[in-house]
Design a protein around this motif. Structure first.
Motif, PDB file in Angstrom:
ATOM      1  N   SER A 221       0.840  -1.199   0.000  1.00 12.70           N
ATOM      2  CA  SER A 221       0.000   0.000   0.000  1.00 12.70           C
ATOM      3  C   SER A 221       0.872   1.244   0.000  1.00 12.70           C
TER       4      SER A 221
ATOM      5  N   ASP B  75      -6.512  -3.741  -6.298  1.00 12.85           N
ATOM      6  CA  ASP B  75      -6.621  -4.021  -4.868  1.00 12.85           C
ATOM      7  C   ASP B  75      -5.521  -4.945  -4.383  1.00 12.85           C
TER       8      ASP B  75
ATOM      9  N   ASN C 104      -7.693   1.530  -3.290  1.00 11.47           N
ATOM     10  CA  ASN C 104      -7.450   0.089  -3.173  1.00 11.47           C
ATOM     11  C   ASN C 104      -8.614  -0.745  -3.674  1.00 11.47           C
TER      12      ASN C 104
END
Lengths: 200, 334
Positions: B155, B219, B214
């Protein structure tokens, strides 16, 4: 306004203390995040809206994020120092004294000439951020690209030099080969290997 | 005069009431965005979707919330308790606070359809959303187990990479509008919506927004096929719920920004002004939400190295080129 300032001042110093006293690096990062956030609020209170936003976008959003990235990869699962840091060296005592005296000078100077808030200085107080208002996006940009253009561009140049330097220091010192030629070399090697394997 | 009713404090009351109403509206729209998504994906995959609780499954969000509240709140032994508990709140608070500066309809005399009309509006939104990433990356790290850590590292890298291209795609709009105020940007689209002159910027914004929230096909952070649940693997109960709410609210946020910056905000389509501005705004936001769900039902997840290469080698250069061309055209036309 004064109450808010002192509350922020306490929070700022407390979060900064937390950054250097926290045992786990990630806790330090969280403290630094809080510190940047309070600092941005301080900028907002001084009507420096643009500076506040940039503080959040650049420092909290990008630079601190890289800290998290590195720390999460390097120190995951590593126990904090159980031994504690080294003892203070002897030189620390006079150094602390000197710093304290210097800070005292700064505090004395500030107290003689109090900081003037924007609207007390004869600068228009109004909707923050509109043109012609201290600290607004428009005025900040105008000042940056006219009066201070040269220092601004020089800073950008220095950062660029730093980036190139990092690539030179960290990169592998293999002479550059274009991808296509490298692909041909690999392909030839593989073909020869197959031929050799067939002969055996 | 009573201190509670002075003009100064009535301003405070107005802001407080607006915040309360906004919180209610945003949470409700989160709940039904979730149902909307499950229904639409169901139909796209030729199945009915949730239809057991209430007529047409309309009470499903309520039951889901109840389930999450009643579940046990687990904290792994290896977790870092402070950060582990803090992380969901970072995500949720930043997701909500963006709504303080989003205007929902045309400002009337002495009144705005927003909690606060900030002149640096779009910059404030970028600043707040850039902090939201910490919820995911700190939460993943603090779980003290391998899949969340991988999710959190992913992330971090993904957000930084796509945030650049996203900001670049927005600057084109700022140059055309000549202001950073969201109300100002919408007003300057009265004649022509910016998605026509800024079509490239619009496409880049939509793509990067999917990555920033996301969502599938980007994702990678929670990729259930590879990482179990990604950053939120160890979270359960209400704490997982907080992450979940934050994700949907972020979806709504990027839809709102796209509407304000590219689709003319509350400006009516084809002179249909009998529908009030807020109606148009909500319609356009709903359109974007549908596009999100459509994307999720259509595309398979992209591979991680391709995601990075796409962000740095395609989106960023194209966004920069778009920015340079826009600046050049605006400078020439004066």
């Amino acid at each position: 306004m004064t109450i808010a300032f002192w509350a922020l001042a306490v929070l700022l110093v407390a979060s900064a203390m937390f950054v250097i006293t926290a045992k786990k690096p990630v806790h330090s990062v969280a403290g630094l995040l809080a510190h940047f956030f309070f600092l941005a609020i301080t900028y907002f209170m001084l009507s420096a809206e643009f500076l506040a936003v940039i503080q959040l976008i650049v420092y909290s959003g990008a630079i601190l994020m890289l800290f998290v990235f590195v720390i999460a990869l390097l120190s995951s699962g590593v126990a904090p120092f159980s031994v504690g840091p080294d003892r203070l060296p002897k030189i620390a005592a006079p150094a602390t004294l000197i710093v304290a005296v210097l800070l005292g000078f700064v505090a004395y100077g500030i107290s003689r000439e109090p900081i003037v808030l924007a609207n007390e200085h004869g600068v228009a107080a109004g909707p923050v951020g509109a043109a012609g208002v201290f600290g607004s996006v428009a005025d900040f940009g105008h000042a940056l690209f006219t009066t201070n253009l040269l220092p601004f561009e020089i800073t950008a140049f220095i950062l660029m030099v730093a980036v190139i330097g990092v690539i030179l220091l960290a990169g592998d010192h293999v002479p550059y080969v274009p991808t296509r030629r490298r692909a041909r070399i690999v392909e030839r090697d593989m073909r020869e290997a197959i031929v050799r394997a067939g002969e055996e | 005069m009573n201190a509670w009713l002075s003009p100064q404090s009535s301003l405070w009351w107005a802001v407080l009431i607006k915040c309360g109403v906004l919180l209610f509206v945003v949470i409700t729209s989160f709940a039904y965005a979730m149902l909307f998504e499950r229904k639409i994906i169901g139909w796209m995959q030729l199945r009915p979707g949730p239809n057991r609780v209430g007529p047409w499954g309309l009470l499903q969000p309520l039951v889901d919330a109840l389930k999450l509240i009643l579940k046990e709140d687990l904290t792994p032994k290896t977790a870092d308790p402070l950060i582990y508990r803090l992380a969901p709140f970072i995500s949720l608070v930043t997701a909500f606070s963006v709504y303080a500066v989003i205007p929902f309809s045309e400002p009337g005399p002495g009144n705005v359809w927003a909690v606060g009309d900030v002149n640096a509006g779009i910059l404030v939104i970028l600043a707040i959303t850039s902090i939201g990433v910490y919820g995911i990356s700190l939460g993943g790290w603090a779980s003290g187990s391998k899949y969340p850590l991988l999710g959190s590292v992913r992330s971090t890298a993904q957000m930084i990479s796509y945030e650049l291209a996203m900001a670049m795609s927005l600057i084109g709009v700022l140059i055309l509008a000549g202001t950073t105020s969201l109300v100002g940007i919408v007003n300057s689209q009265a004649k022509l919506w910016f998605f026509i002159p800024q079509f490239v910027g619009f496409i880049i914004y939509v793509v990067t927004a999917v990555a920033e929230t996301n969502r599938a096909p980007f994702d990678l952070v929670e990729a259930d096929a590879e990482l179990v649940g990604g950053f939120n693997t160890e979270y359960s109960g209400l704490r997982f719920g907080l992450f979940f709410i934050a994700e949907y609210i972020n979806m709504l946020t990027v839809s709102c920004i796209a509407t304000l910056l590219f689709l003319g905000g509350w400006n009516a389509v084809g002179g249909l002004t009998m529908i009030p501005g807020i109606g148009w705004f909500l319609l356009k936001v709903a359109f974007f939400m549908f596009v999100y769900i459509w994307l999720r039902a259509t595309f398979p997840r992209i591979r991680y190295d391709r995601l990075m290469a796409f962000g740095w080698k395609v989106l960023l250069p194209v966004a920069t080129l778009n920015l340079v061309i826009t600046a050049f055209v605006v400078a020439v036309r004066g």
